[in-house]
Design an enzyme around this catalytic site. Structure first.
Site, PDB file in Angstrom:
ATOM      1  N   GLU A   1     -10.667   2.676  18.790  1.00 15.78           N
ATOM      2  CA  GLU A   1     -11.759   2.410  18.061  1.00 15.78           C
ATOM      3  C   GLU A   1     -12.899   1.275  18.052  1.00 15.78           C
ATOM      4  O   GLU A   1     -12.652   0.245  18.571  1.00 15.78           O
ATOM      5  CB  GLU A   1     -11.155   2.821  16.605  1.00 15.78           C
ATOM      6  CG  GLU A   1     -10.540   1.598  15.491  1.00 15.78           C
ATOM      7  CD  GLU A   1     -10.181   1.999  14.396  1.00 15.78           C
ATOM      8  OE1 GLU A   1      -9.355   2.253  14.015  1.00 15.78           O
ATOM      9  OE2 GLU A   1     -11.021   0.928  13.824  1.00 15.78           O
TER      10      GLU A   1
ATOM     11  N   ILE B   1       1.056  -1.184   0.056  1.00 20.59           N
ATOM     12  CA  ILE B   1      -0.229   0.295   0.638  1.00 20.59           C
ATOM     13  C   ILE B   1       0.916   1.415   0.078  1.00 20.59           C
ATOM     14  O   ILE B   1       0.315   1.883  -0.800  1.00 20.59           O
ATOM     15  CB  ILE B   1      -1.192  -0.437   1.518  1.00 20.59           C
ATOM     16  CG1 ILE B   1      -1.862  -1.337   1.088  1.00 20.59           C
ATOM     17  CG2 ILE B   1      -1.452   0.973   0.926  1.00 20.59           C
ATOM     18  CD1 ILE B   1      -2.890  -1.547   1.987  1.00 20.59           C
TER      19      ILE B   1
ATOM     20  N   HIS C   1     -12.221   4.141   9.722  1.00 25.02           N
ATOM     21  CA  HIS C   1     -11.855   3.794   9.280  1.00 25.02           C
ATOM     22  C   HIS C   1     -12.216   2.357   7.926  1.00 25.02           C
ATOM     23  O   HIS C   1     -13.481   1.684   8.210  1.00 25.02           O
ATOM     24  CB  HIS C   1     -12.200   2.382  11.076  1.00 25.02           C
ATOM     25  CG  HIS C   1     -11.405   1.437  10.018  1.00 25.02           C
ATOM     26  ND1 HIS C   1     -10.380   0.562  11.574  1.00 25.02           N
ATOM     27  CD2 HIS C   1     -10.383   0.672   9.141  1.00 25.02           C
ATOM     28  CE1 HIS C   1      -9.306  -0.142  10.954  1.00 25.02           C
ATOM     29  NE2 HIS C   1      -9.209  -0.056   9.748  1.00 25.02           N
ATOM     30  N   ILE C   2     -12.376   4.220   6.963  1.00 28.97           N
ATOM     31  CA  ILE C   2     -13.163   3.211   6.199  1.00 28.97           C
ATOM     32  C   ILE C   2     -11.738   2.921   4.728  1.00 28.97           C
ATOM     33  O   ILE C   2     -12.347   3.715   3.477  1.00 28.97           O
ATOM     34  CB  ILE C   2     -14.073   4.453   5.176  1.00 28.97           C
ATOM     35  CG1 ILE C   2     -13.498   5.667   4.972  1.00 28.97           C
ATOM     36  CG2 ILE C   2     -15.558   3.935   6.391  1.00 28.97           C
ATOM     37  CD1 ILE C   2     -14.842   7.153   4.626  1.00 28.97           C
TER      38      ILE C   2
ATOM     39  N   ILE D   1      -3.551   6.267   8.307  1.00 26.31           N
ATOM     40  CA  ILE D   1      -4.106   4.550   7.539  1.00 26.31           C
ATOM     41  C   ILE D   1      -4.193   3.758   7.633  1.00 26.31           C
ATOM     42  O   ILE D   1      -4.602   2.553   7.437  1.00 26.31           O
ATOM     43  CB  ILE D   1      -5.197   5.203   5.782  1.00 26.31           C
ATOM     44  CG1 ILE D   1      -3.459   4.824   4.984  1.00 26.31           C
ATOM     45  CG2 ILE D   1      -5.771   6.146   5.565  1.00 26.31           C
ATOM     46  CD1 ILE D   1      -3.522   4.402   3.409  1.00 26.31           C
ATOM     47  N   ALA D   2      -3.405   3.216   8.889  1.00 27.52           N
ATOM     48  CA  ALA D   2      -2.975   2.104   9.153  1.00 27.52           C
ATOM     49  C   ALA D   2      -3.238   1.465  10.861  1.00 27.52           C
ATOM     50  O   ALA D   2      -4.533   0.467  10.390  1.00 27.52           O
ATOM     51  CB  ALA D   2      -0.637   2.621   9.991  1.00 27.52           C
ATOM     52  N   ARG D   3      -3.153   1.691  11.663  1.00 31.54           N
ATOM     53  CA  ARG D   3      -4.550   0.993  12.865  1.00 31.54           C
ATOM     54  C   ARG D   3      -4.406   2.422  14.001  1.00 31.54           C
ATOM     55  O   ARG D   3      -2.547   2.647  13.906  1.00 31.54           O
ATOM     56  CB  ARG D   3      -3.168   0.176  13.689  1.00 31.54           C
ATOM     57  CG  ARG D   3      -3.614  -1.595  12.562  1.00 31.54           C
ATOM     58  CD  ARG D   3      -5.580  -2.073  12.874  1.00 31.54           C
ATOM     59  NE  ARG D   3      -5.815  -2.561  11.845  1.00 31.54           N
ATOM     60  CZ  ARG D   3      -6.286  -2.878  11.233  1.00 31.54           C
ATOM     61  NH1 ARG D   3      -6.412  -1.975   9.899  1.00 31.54           N
ATOM     62  NH2 ARG D   3      -6.710  -4.507  10.816  1.00 31.54           N
TER      63      ARG D   3
END
Ligand code: DGY
Length: 326
Positions: free
Chosen positions: A268, A157, A286-287, A237-239
């Site tokens: 989350e 990614i 988280h999309i 955008i990872a965790r």
């Protein structure tokens, strides 16, 4: 008798129908979030499970469900699965890599651009009826073109994000567990391998795309944020857990950095409430992989893995290393 499986969260109906051709399926189309005890209870008598990040497969669950043979995660990240425990209990585990690379890279760019160019902040202001005149300095922010992009986590990614930066004439720095082969660096807009500290000091826009583990917990905390430019943006955008959210809130309040774009959070979906009071942060639930085509591909990929594993074939995206039993 078909083997029993649990599909632990709601999923596309056609994927459930596919699974029902192979298995006795207990589904959860109401999308209830199971407690660990409910998950363990529902798994009793099941040989497999299709799960998402909300299901934690750990030692306790594995010990309590001796008939379980496989867990198929509908996500590329698998920090919710204790793979070492799966090895010990001889439970196969799989994830869904590759099918989401391009969609997630697109979203990383969308979030990074919205953050730098203050798009959601400006929209909220407009919707609040505050737009009465044009001003030379309204919502001014940093450029993306001709700037330096810092990517932490240069897997598939991260490389897809770097490839997209050529159109913006950006210089790309990256930090990763190991250096990429020269041809991969070349394809990733001639990305340059640097230390985390150099990347943080020199980048105008930092994006996080690394997997979460004990080793990457709080990769970005107060000391790292202090190294960044006051004009820089940070996109995650990872965790959740890769960033120390409390330290980030402090840095956004003090303008240690200009802005952040966050798709993932510690704890989350119960994100830290102080984020909601800050204007210099773009928040999404988280999309990053949520294009229709990609979410279907992820669900089908998880189903393919489960069907293969429970029929004694090697699942295409196996995470465990012991031999697959027929
Ligand atoms: C993934 O695939 O890891 C996404 O974050 C969805 O959980």
């Amino acid at each position: 008798m078909k083997p029993g499986i649990l599909v632990a969260r709601a999923v596309f109906p056609e994927v459930l129908a596919r699974l029902a051709e192979h298995f006795e399926v207990e589904s959860n189309q109401e999308d209830e979030i199971y407690s660990q005890q409910q998950l363990t209870d529902r798994l009793q008598g099941k040989q497999g499970a299709l799960i998402t990040g909300s299901a934690r497969i750990n030692e306790q669950v594995l010990a309590a469900v001796p008939g379980l043979r496989m867990v198929a995660n509908m996500a590329v990240g698998y920090d919710n699965i204790d793979t070492a425990a799966c090895e010990r209990f001889q439970v196969l585990a799989s994830n869904t890599p590759d099918v989401l690379n391009e969609t997630t890279a697109d979203f990383g760019w969308a979030l990074m651009m919205a953050t730098a160019r203050r798009i959601t902040e400006a929209e909220h202001w407009l919707r609040a009826g505050k737009w009465t005149k044009w001003r030379y300095d309204s919502f001014i922010g940093p450029d993306l073109h001709d700037s330096t992009l810092g990517i932490i986590g240069m897997g598939r990614i991260g490389q897809a994000i770097a490839r997209r930066s050529t159109g913006f004439q950006m210089q790309v720095l990256y930090h990763n567990r190991s250096r990429l082969a020269p041809e991969l660096e070349q394809a990733a807009n001639q990305a340059q391998f640097v230390s985390k500290e150099q990347l943080l000091r020199e980048s105008d826009h930092v994006i996080l795309v690394l997997p979460y583990s004990a080793a990457t917990h709080h990769t970005i905390a107060g000391a790292e944020l202090a190294l960044m430019k006051p004009t820089a943006t940070l996109t995650n955008i990872a965790r959740g857990g890769i960033v120390d959210d409390q330290a980030l809130i402090q840095a956004l309040r003090n303008k240690t950095i200009a802005a952040a774009g966050l798709d993932v959070f510690e704890n989350e979906p119960a994100l830290h409430p102080d984020f909601l009071d800050l204007t210099n942060v773009v928040l999404t639930p988280h999309i990053a992989s949520a294009s229709e085509k990609t979410r279907r591909a992820m669900a089908n990929c998880a189903a393919d893995n489960l069907i293969a594993g429970l029929s004694g074939q090697r699942p295409p995206n196996l995470l465990t290393s012991f031999p697959v039993q027929a």
